[in-house]
Write a protein that holds these residues in place. Structure first.
Motif, PDB file in Angstrom:
ATOM      1  N   LEU A  55       0.825  -1.217   0.000  1.00 50.56           N
ATOM      2  CA  LEU A  55       0.000   0.000   0.000  1.00 50.56           C
ATOM      3  C   LEU A  55       0.858   1.266   0.000  1.00 50.56           C
ATOM      4  CD1 LEU A  55      -2.814  -1.163   2.447  1.00 50.56           C
ATOM      5  CD2 LEU A  55      -3.085  -0.710   0.009  1.00 50.56           C
ATOM      6  N   VAL A  56       1.923   1.241   0.780  1.00 50.10           N
ATOM      7  CA  VAL A  56       2.809   2.418   0.815  1.00 50.10           C
ATOM      8  C   VAL A  56       3.391   2.661  -0.580  1.00 50.10           C
ATOM      9  CG1 VAL A  56       5.041   3.283   1.670  1.00 50.10           C
ATOM     10  CG2 VAL A  56       3.405   2.229   3.259  1.00 50.10           C
ATOM     11  N   TYR A  57       3.861   1.580  -1.192  1.00 49.47           N
ATOM     12  CA  TYR A  57       4.497   1.734  -2.500  1.00 49.47           C
ATOM     13  C   TYR A  57       3.501   2.267  -3.529  1.00 49.47           C
ATOM     14  CZ  TYR A  57       7.356   1.293  -6.533  1.00 49.47           C
ATOM     15  OH  TYR A  57       8.060   1.616  -7.658  1.00 49.47           O
ATOM     16  N   ASN A  58       2.318   1.655  -3.552  1.00 53.48           N
ATOM     17  CA  ASN A  58       1.349   2.063  -4.564  1.00 53.48           C
ATOM     18  C   ASN A  58       0.826   3.470  -4.338  1.00 53.48           C
ATOM     19  OD1 ASN A  58       0.675   0.188  -6.812  1.00 53.48           O
ATOM     20  ND2 ASN A  58       0.817  -1.237  -5.110  1.00 53.48           N
ATOM     21  N   HIS A  59       0.673   3.819  -3.088  1.00 54.86           N
ATOM     22  CA  HIS A  59       0.211   5.170  -2.774  1.00 54.86           C
ATOM     23  C   HIS A  59       1.221   6.196  -3.311  1.00 54.86           C
ATOM     24  CE1 HIS A  59      -2.247   8.039  -0.532  1.00 54.86           C
ATOM     25  NE2 HIS A  59      -1.121   8.622  -0.164  1.00 54.86           N
ATOM     26  N   ALA A  60       2.483   5.922  -3.060  1.00 55.22           N
ATOM     27  CA  ALA A  60       3.535   6.849  -3.492  1.00 55.22           C
ATOM     28  C   ALA A  60       3.651   6.867  -5.016  1.00 55.22           C
ATOM     29  CB  ALA A  60       4.864   6.444  -2.854  1.00 55.22           C
ATOM     30  N   ALA A  61       3.743   5.682  -5.608  1.00 58.84           N
ATOM     31  CA  ALA A  61       3.974   5.591  -7.056  1.00 58.84           C
ATOM     32  C   ALA A  61       2.828   6.247  -7.831  1.00 58.84           C
ATOM     33  CB  ALA A  61       4.122   4.130  -7.470  1.00 58.84           C
ATOM     34  N   TYR A  62       1.625   6.068  -7.327  1.00 63.73           N
ATOM     35  CA  TYR A  62       0.451   6.597  -8.020  1.00 63.73           C
ATOM     36  C   TYR A  62       0.492   8.132  -8.098  1.00 63.73           C
ATOM     37  CZ  TYR A  62      -4.477   6.843  -9.329  1.00 63.73           C
ATOM     38  OH  TYR A  62      -5.654   7.075  -9.982  1.00 63.73           O
ATOM     39  N   LYS A  63       0.929   8.717  -7.019  1.00 68.53           N
ATOM     40  CA  LYS A  63       1.039  10.185  -6.984  1.00 68.53           C
ATOM     41  C   LYS A  63       2.141  10.649  -7.956  1.00 68.53           C
ATOM     42  CE  LYS A  63       0.586  14.388  -5.670  1.00 68.53           C
ATOM     43  NZ  LYS A  63      -0.432  15.125  -6.419  1.00 68.53           N
ATOM     44  N   TRP A  64       3.273   9.973  -7.884  1.00 72.61           N
ATOM     45  CA  TRP A  64       4.397  10.386  -8.741  1.00 72.61           C
ATOM     46  C   TRP A  64       4.044  10.257 -10.223  1.00 72.61           C
ATOM     47  CZ3 TRP A  64       7.950   6.676  -5.571  1.00 72.61           C
ATOM     48  CH2 TRP A  64       8.281   7.291  -4.347  1.00 72.61           C
ATOM     49  N   VAL A  65       3.396   9.148 -10.567  1.00 72.83           N
ATOM     50  CA  VAL A  65       3.174   8.859 -11.985  1.00 72.83           C
ATOM     51  C   VAL A  65       1.951   9.581 -12.538  1.00 72.83           C
ATOM     52  CG1 VAL A  65       2.661   7.032 -13.659  1.00 72.83           C
ATOM     53  CG2 VAL A  65       4.351   6.624 -11.845  1.00 72.83           C
ATOM     54  N   PHE A  66       0.855   9.550 -11.793  1.00 67.81           N
ATOM     55  CA  PHE A  66      -0.386  10.097 -12.356  1.00 67.81           C
ATOM     56  C   PHE A  66      -0.703  11.505 -11.868  1.00 67.81           C
ATOM     57  CE2 PHE A  66      -1.014   5.484 -12.880  1.00 67.81           C
ATOM     58  CZ  PHE A  66      -1.190   5.485 -14.248  1.00 67.81           C
ATOM     59  N   ASP A  67       0.109  11.998 -10.972  1.00 68.53           N
ATOM     60  CA  ASP A  67      -0.081  13.355 -10.484  1.00 68.53           C
ATOM     61  C   ASP A  67      -1.546  13.558 -10.077  1.00 68.53           C
ATOM     62  OD1 ASP A  67       0.538  15.909  -9.831  1.00 68.53           O
ATOM     63  OD2 ASP A  67       0.445  16.709 -11.873  1.00 68.53           O
ATOM     64  N   ILE A  68      -2.047  12.606  -9.315  1.00 66.95           N
ATOM     65  CA  ILE A  68      -3.473  12.595  -8.990  1.00 66.95           C
ATOM     66  C   ILE A  68      -3.853  13.836  -8.185  1.00 66.95           C
ATOM     67  CG2 ILE A  68      -3.115  11.134  -6.919  1.00 66.95           C
ATOM     68  CD1 ILE A  68      -6.037  10.668  -9.292  1.00 66.95           C
ATOM     69  N   LYS A  69      -4.979  14.431  -8.569  1.00 62.72           N
ATOM     70  CA  LYS A  69      -5.453  15.626  -7.859  1.00 62.72           C
ATOM     71  C   LYS A  69      -6.844  15.324  -7.335  1.00 62.72           C
ATOM     72  CE  LYS A  69      -3.033  18.722 -11.017  1.00 62.72           C
ATOM     73  NZ  LYS A  69      -2.953  17.955 -12.264  1.00 62.72           N
TER      74      LYS A  69
END
Ligand code: PRX
Length: 639
Positions: free
Chosen positions: A269-283
């Motif tokens: 969960l930690v990894y996916n939470h971080a990676a998702y923000k970095w890659v998709f710039d989720i807002k």
């Protein structure tokens, strides 16, 4: 030429990405702890990483709950009335679930599971179509500490039974059916066939989707709707150890038996939470649509766990991309105002075939960012995607990762900083990921020289093990290059440090982005009574990337014929499922082999694809150039 060990910060002067990457390499544990603090924990960890190669355990001693992270934390805020899931069925029916609805449903489903005897640590098999009940059940499992295994609905009864038996699942959850290309897909029938061979399955829970009549076995089969009546409105989230498994997902490897990839709760969960923000710039205002099926890892991480951990609004679609017309997806993008769209090169190539006129009547101006996953995207498809879907406005993140890595590993990271894009390259590794291209001896390859893609350090999203087979885990990923995680892919790294993934270096195919092992396919072929020996290779295909071609030697007494070819194809469907049906079956008298008896797959591949044998001195040949050429000529003549 210079040797380039890992990424070198001199390549690009842009500050932000390199600052973050550099920090992650200097002090990985401190870096990951900082990311972990972004999630709500019931108890923080005692130790960030326990690394006993090749086993990594992250955030040891920490406690958390996946459904709390994906749902409860949001309903404590204004997000409770935010849309969590926009769902669209293939026939055009729709459902919109807010975070508070999702929360209510996850609780009720968790209560149903508890009421039928599912406890922490139990295994739950999910064989469901793309309906909201699938993520709800995944989260409900996580809530009570049960471990889910989702089996893609394109797998047959036998494939489903093999997976269930491997983990000893207690319950199978399916649906009365699903809609696919206008037809009814009867999953319950497949489930009925499956449970004849799965002694551990005591109950089959059935979700009503199509309303088509299905037979229910008294005492074994239960309608979800009937049980929901008795369900409690609140089930407390179980405090799970960070190192407890969250799920098991099967994938293909180089042997006949699929591997049960086990993912942890905390690290994943930690990894996916971080990676998702970095890659998709989720807002907060993003509307995010990943077109994958939840049956694959992309669906697990990029439809369910990562976006929901951010409280994002996601789109989920049940059916085929080209039903009822080739414009279905563009209609969905316009309808929901999708801002981030994540799909596969195969899909893009399918749309390219139909031309851009289909797009004209849709307003795609909400799109901000595009993504690609599953296989390398060829530059033509990349440019088509960029021009026609992204209208030359949206960056494309080409994300490289695997079932085993849990989350995206190499990709552009606009959430940190938008660096220049190169069509066909997946870009630079994410922070914390020390990726490398190495030669046969594990030495860093020369710049732009083809080699094996490896990862040097453990990362939190990394698989825990292969279920029930730690030895196979060590063998498959850590033995070829001791101390480095072997991905099974070929890659190059260019002089800017960008990675170019060239495809699998092992006997695994990528058919329309679906991963499937040749040995698994060969075993399926030889289980047909007419087939004495079989070899399977991928044939290059302009849309699917690869299609399956089987070369078969028939047993005495069997004659090659189009009818037999059809029968063998049907046999594949029975044994593995529609995902495994070969495009062609060639009947041959002999298979090209090296002196040590290894099938020369490249010879078969060249013959199947009708290309020249080309460069025969690549890493995988153990035969001489002459032998390979001779085998190639002979086989071509024989067909
Ligand atoms: O060969 C790589 C290819 O897909 C493999 C992993 O497949 P699977 O476990 O099914 O997961 C797919 C979705 C995460 C890899 O070993 N692959 C995946 N993404 C890319 C890719 N190849 C090139 N470029 C990519 N972006």
């Amino acid at each position: 030429m210079p040797r380039s060990p890992s990424i070198d910060t001199k390549y690009w002067p842009h500050k932000k990405y390199f600052e973050v990457y550099h920090r992650s390499m200097e002090n990985p544990e401190g870096f990951w702890a900082e990311e972990a603090y972004k999630l709500p924990w019931f108890k923080t960890w005692d130790k960030v990483l326990d690394w006993k190669p090749p086993f990594a355990r992250w955030f040891v001693g920490g406690q958390l709950n996946a459904s709390y992270i994906c749902v409860d934390q949001h309903v404590k805020t204004w997000r409770k009335s935010k849309v969590a899931i926009y769902w669209e069925g293939e026939p055009g029916d729709t459902r919109v679930l807010s975070y508070s609805t999702l929360h209510r449903e996850v609780n009720r489903f968790a209560s149903v599971l508890k009421n039928i005897g599912i406890k922490r640590g139990d295994k739950v098999a999910l064989y469901l179509p793309m309906i909201p009940e699938l993520p709800i059940f995944m989260l409900a499992c996580g809530r009570i500490g049960a471990v889910h295994t989702v089996i893609f609905s394109g797998f047959s009864a036998q494939a489903l039974a093999d997976r269930i038996n491997d983990i000893g699942a207690k319950i199978l959850i399916t649906a009365d059916g699903s809609f696919r290309r206008g037809k009814l897909l009867n999953l319950k029938e497949i489930a009925d066939e499956t449970v004849k061979f799965t002694p551990t399955i005591k109950k089959v829970l059935v979700v009503k989707r199509t309303g088509s009549g299905v037979s229910m076995k008294e005492g074994r089969d239960l309608w979800l709707d009937d049980l929901l009546g008795e369900a409690e409105a609140h089930v407390p989230p179980e405090p799970m150890e960070s190192t407890d498994p969250l799920y098991i997902l099967y994938t293909s490897g180089t042997t006949g038996k699929p591997k049960g990839i086990v993912h942890s709760t905390g690290g994943y969960l930690v990894y996916n939470h971080a990676a998702y923000k970095w890659v998709f710039d989720i807002k907060e205002e993003s509307v995010y649509w990943c077109t994958a099926d939840v049956g694959w890892v992309t669906g697990h991480s990029s439809i369910v766990y990562a976006p929901l951990s951010h409280g994002a609004a996601i789109v989920m679609y049940e059916g085929a991309p080209d039903y009822p017309g080739i414009d279905r997806w563009w209609d969905i993008i316009e309808k929901y105002g999708v801002t981030i769209f994540y799909t596969s090169p195969t899909a893009i190539r399918l749309f390219m075939k139909y031309g851009a006129d289909w797009l004209k009547k849709y307003n795609l101006s909400t799109l901000e960012l595009l993504g690609s996953v599953g296989e390398a995207i060829n530059p033509e498809a990349w440019l088509w995607y960029y021009r026609n879907i992204g209208e030359e406005r949206c960056p494309i993140v080409d994300t490289w990762w695997q079932t085993e890595t849990g989350g995206i590993m190499i990709s552009a990271t606009p959430g940190i900083e938008q660096l220049p894009l190169k069509p066909g390259s997946t870009g630079l590794p994410l922070p914390g990921i020390e990726a490398m291209v190495v030669d046969e001896n594990g030495e860093p390859s020369l710049t732009s020289e083809k080699g094996y893609l490896v990862i040097n350090k453990p990362w939190p999203g990394m698989l825990l093990t292969i279920y029930g087979n730690p030895e196979r885990y060590a063998e498959a990923y850590w033995r070829k290059f001791p101390g480095q995680f072997y991905t099974g892919d070929y890659a190059t790294k260019d002089s800017d440090g960008y990675f170019w993934v060239l495809g699998r270096a092992d006997e695994v195919l990528k058919v329309a982005g679906h991963r499937i092992g040749t040995i698994e396919l060969e075993n399926a072929a030889i289980s047909h009574p007419a087939v004495a020996e079989a070899a399977v290779v991928g044939k290059t295909d302009p849309v699917k990337g690869e299609t399956i071609v089987t070369f078969a030697i028939l047993r005495e007494g069997f004659e090659a014929s189009p009818t037999l070819e059809q029968e063998i194809k049907k046999h594949y469907r029975r044994v593995i499922g529609p995902v495994a049906i070969p495009e062609e079956v060639y009947f041959v008298n002999r298979l090209p082999k090296t002196r040590s008896g290894k099938i020369m797959r490249r010879v078969l591949k060249a013959v199947a694809s009708d290309t020249d044998i080309g460069d025969v001195t690549t890493l995988e040949d153990e035969a001489s150039v002459e032998e390979v050429r001779k085998a190639y000529e002979e086989l071509k003549k024989g067909l």
